[in-house]
Design a protein around this motif. Structure first.
Motif, short mmCIF file in Angstrom:
data_model
loop_
_atom_site.label_atom_id
_atom_site.label_comp_id
_atom_site.label_asym_id
_atom_site.label_seq_id
_atom_site.Cartn_x
_atom_site.Cartn_y
_atom_site.Cartn_z
N GLU A 1 39.29 62.13 73.41
CA GLU A 1 38.67 62.13 74.75
C GLU A 1 39.63 61.53 75.76
N LEU A 2 39.49 61.99 77.00
CA LEU A 2 40.20 61.43 78.15
C LEU A 2 39.21 61.31 79.29
N ARG A 3 39.29 60.21 80.02
CA ARG A 3 38.48 60.12 81.23
C ARG A 3 39.12 59.15 82.21
N GLU A 4 38.95 59.45 83.46
CA GLU A 4 39.47 58.58 84.51
C GLU A 4 38.72 57.25 84.48
N SER A 5 39.42 56.18 84.79
CA SER A 5 38.76 54.89 84.93
C SER A 5 38.04 54.85 86.27
N LYS A 6 36.78 54.43 86.26
CA LYS A 6 36.01 54.33 87.51
C LYS A 6 36.42 53.11 88.32
N SER A 7 36.86 52.05 87.64
CA SER A 7 37.17 50.80 88.34
C SER A 7 38.66 50.59 88.58
N ARG A 8 39.51 51.37 87.92
CA ARG A 8 40.95 51.21 88.06
C ARG A 8 41.59 52.57 88.33
N PRO A 9 41.82 52.92 89.60
CA PRO A 9 42.35 54.24 89.92
C PRO A 9 43.75 54.50 89.37
N TYR A 10 44.43 53.48 88.94
CA TYR A 10 45.79 53.59 88.39
C TYR A 10 45.78 53.80 86.87
N ALA A 11 44.61 54.02 86.28
CA ALA A 11 44.51 54.10 84.82
C ALA A 11 43.47 55.11 84.38
N GLY A 12 43.57 55.46 83.10
CA GLY A 12 42.58 56.31 82.48
C GLY A 12 42.27 55.79 81.09
N ILE A 13 41.19 56.28 80.52
CA ILE A 13 40.75 55.85 79.20
C ILE A 13 41.08 56.95 78.20
N VAL A 14 41.78 56.55 77.14
CA VAL A 14 42.21 57.47 76.10
C VAL A 14 41.53 57.06 74.80
N LYS A 15 40.92 58.02 74.11
CA LYS A 15 40.31 57.77 72.81
C LYS A 15 41.00 58.65 71.78
N VAL A 16 41.43 58.02 70.67
CA VAL A 16 42.12 58.75 69.61
C VAL A 16 41.47 58.46 68.26
N PHE A 17 41.65 59.39 67.34
CA PHE A 17 41.27 59.19 65.95
C PHE A 17 42.57 59.02 65.17
N THR A 18 42.72 57.89 64.49
CA THR A 18 43.96 57.58 63.78
C THR A 18 43.69 57.50 62.28
N THR A 19 44.63 58.04 61.52
CA THR A 19 44.59 58.00 60.07
C THR A 19 45.88 57.39 59.57
N GLY A 20 45.75 56.40 58.68
CA GLY A 20 46.89 55.87 57.96
C GLY A 20 46.86 56.44 56.56
N PHE A 21 48.02 56.85 56.06
CA PHE A 21 48.08 57.44 54.73
C PHE A 21 49.32 56.93 54.01
N ASN A 22 49.27 56.97 52.68
CA ASN A 22 50.37 56.42 51.89
C ASN A 22 51.40 57.48 51.52
N GLN A 23 52.38 57.07 50.75
CA GLN A 23 53.49 57.94 50.34
C GLN A 23 53.03 59.15 49.53
N ASP A 24 51.84 59.10 48.98
CA ASP A 24 51.28 60.22 48.21
C ASP A 24 50.36 61.08 49.08
N ASP A 25 50.37 60.84 50.39
CA ASP A 25 49.54 61.57 51.35
C ASP A 25 48.05 61.31 51.14
N VAL A 26 47.71 60.14 50.60
CA VAL A 26 46.32 59.73 50.40
C VAL A 26 45.91 58.90 51.62
N ASP A 27 44.82 59.28 52.27
CA ASP A 27 44.31 58.52 53.41
C ASP A 27 43.85 57.15 52.93
N VAL A 28 44.34 56.10 53.62
CA VAL A 28 43.97 54.73 53.24
C VAL A 28 43.17 54.02 54.32
#
Length: 154
Positions: A108-135
């Motif tokens: 998601e992305l959205r403009e900040s209502k209170s800070r015109p110099y910024a926006g809000i970014v939402k990400v989904f992050t996955t960490g995984f190991n050397q065997d490609d297993v999600d940890v």
């Protein structure tokens, strides 16, 4: 380019973060001691050998810290506030000697209502190991500068 400003994000983009990090016993022990975590599964090999995993388990908050750090160049280099980590899950354990990698998808992305110099970014992050297993997975929300704003603005 090091880091993205708010305008550089597009919903649906996925970044495979370029670095990996092998977790050493020293990393795990020092982080565990620094954070006052007294669970012996992280620093007492004899104790850990008698657990279901039979070996030292990496402190889960170290995993959070490492995966967050791996993602910084792509998702939060120009963020000035973390607004939250949500729905942290750990589908598989991390052990001393594992190498951790990460990827993030913009949700998601959205403009900040209170800070015109910024926006809000939402990400989904996955960490995984050397065997490609999600940890580890989570959703993270950050307040990010727009281009031309913040320290070192272009």
């Amino acid at each position: 380019m090091l880091g993205r400003y708010y305008e550089d994000f597009t919903v649906g983009d996925t970044y495979r973060h370029p670095l990996g990090r092998t977790i050493s016993e020293t990393d795990n022990t020092w982080f565990t001691l620094l954070t006052l975590n007294t669970n012996q599964s992280h620093f007492n090999a004899d104790y850990a050998a008698r657990t279901p995993y039979k070996r030292l388990l990496v402190n889960s908050t170290l995993t959070v810290a490492v995966v967050t750090g791996l993602s910084v160049p792509d998702v939060s280099q120009h963020a000035f506030a973390n607004l939250g980590w949500e729905q942290i899950t750990m589908p598989a354990p991390v052990f001393v000697g594992d190498t951790i990698y990460a990827r993030s998808t913009v949700l998601e992305l959205r403009e900040s209502k209170s800070r015109p110099y910024a926006g809000i970014v939402k990400v989904f992050t996955t960490g995984f190991n050397q065997d490609d297993v999600d940890v580890i997975t989570w959703t993270r929300t950050m307040l990010t500068y727009k281009r031309g704003h913040g320290p070192g603005a272009e």
